[in-house]
Design an enzyme around this catalytic site. Sequence first.
Site, short mmCIF file in Angstrom:
data_model
loop_
_atom_site.label_atom_id
_atom_site.label_comp_id
_atom_site.label_asym_id
_atom_site.label_seq_id
_atom_site.Cartn_x
_atom_site.Cartn_y
_atom_site.Cartn_z
CG HIS A 18 23.94 63.06 -13.34
ND1 HIS A 18 25.06 62.93 -14.11
CD2 HIS A 18 22.99 63.58 -14.17
CE1 HIS A 18 24.82 63.36 -15.33
NE2 HIS A 18 23.57 63.76 -15.40
C1 BDR Z 1 23.80 67.31 -11.82
O1 BDR Z 1 23.11 68.49 -12.24
C2 BDR Z 1 21.74 68.33 -12.05
O2 BDR Z 1 21.06 68.71 -13.21
C3 BDR Z 1 21.50 66.89 -11.66
O3 BDR Z 1 20.45 66.81 -10.71
C4 BDR Z 1 22.81 66.46 -11.07
O4 BDR Z 1 22.88 66.77 -9.70
C5 BDR Z 1 24.40 66.65 -13.03
O5 BDR Z 1 25.30 67.51 -13.65
#
Ligand code: BDR
Length: 313
Positions: A243
Site C-alpha cells: 500500500h
Molecule cells: C493501510 O493500513 C495499514 O495497515 C497499512 O500500513 C496501510 O497504510 C492499508 O489499509
Amino acid sequence: MQRRKIIIDTDPGQDDAAAIMLAFASPDELEVLGLCAVAGNVPLSYTSRNLRIVCELCGKPDAPVYEGALKPTHRPQVTAEHVHGRSGLDGVALPEPVMMVREKHAVDFIIETLRNEPAGTVTLCTLGPLTNVALALQKAPDIASRVRELVMMGGGFFEGGNITPAAEFNIYVDPEAAKIVFASGMPIVMMPLDVTHQLLTTKARVAKIAALGTHPAKVLVDWLAFFERFDIEKYGSDGGPLHDPTVIAYLLKPELFSGRECNVEIETQSELTVGMTVVDWWRVSGRKPNATVMREVDADGFFALLTERVGRL
Ligand code: BDR
Ligand code: CA
C-alpha cells in the site's frame, strides 16, 4: 526535476517501512524535512520506535523524527496487530533504535514547517490515519493554503474496504480526521485500495528485491514475507498488496498512476459504513472535486522503481 520537500506522517508498519526506504533512497528528487509518527497499526510507542528503526536501517540516524497523536481525534484506538504483528514491524529481529525523537510535537512540527517554508513548496505524505494532519489544521487553519499537495494512502471505492466491507484501515481509524482533511481545500492525491490491490508482492517481484543482496533489501524481503501472509490467506493471491510506497512512487514517477479529480466525502455517522470514502467517480452529486483519486497503476513499473531504489540504500 526540482527536489521536492516532503514530510512523511506514518504508522510503521512493514509497508510504511518500504515507503520510507523508497523516499530515503531518492535524495535527488526528495528532501525529507521530517518524519512524524502517529498511532495506527500499533500504538504510538511502537510506531515511533519502528520509525526510528527504519531511519537507522536507511543510514539516517539524524533524520528528524517527531511523535504525534496518541489516539484518534474522536474514537478509541483500533489497531492492526493481526496484520503487522505485535510490534507492528514483525518479520525480522533488528536492534532497538539508538536515535531519539525530537522534543517538538509532530503537530507543531507540521505547522511550523508549513509556515516557515515558502508557500506551496512542502508536500505532506500520509501513510497512516490522518490524525496529526487534522489536528494541525484545527490548530492552524492557515496551513491548508500553504501545502503544495497532500498525497495519502487511504480509502477505497470500487474495491470496497479492508477493515470493514466499506472502509479502508487508515480512514476507518480516524474518520473525523479524514473528514477535516478532505474539507480543508488542500490539493489531495488519494491512493486507495483500488490502486494498491493491483500491487501484489508476487514471488517473482520479491525475488528481484532479494537478488539485490544488500542488508536493507534482505530486511525488506523478510518484512514483506511477514506482512503478506495475512493477505495471501485473505485474498488467495500470489503475494499481498503493497500500500504505502504508492505515495512516494507517485512523487517520483507520477506517470505510473492514473485517476481523476472528483469529490470525496467521508462517512462518520453510519455504524455499518463508518470510514467509507464516498468517491463521486461519475460526478453525479454536483459536489465540488476535492481530490485526485487514483485508480490504475503500472504495477511492473512500480516494482521496478522500488527495486532499483532499494538497491541504492
Ligand atoms: C493501510 O493500513 C495499514 O495497515 C497499512 O500500513 C496501510 O497504510 C492499508 O489499509
Ligand atoms: Ca501505514
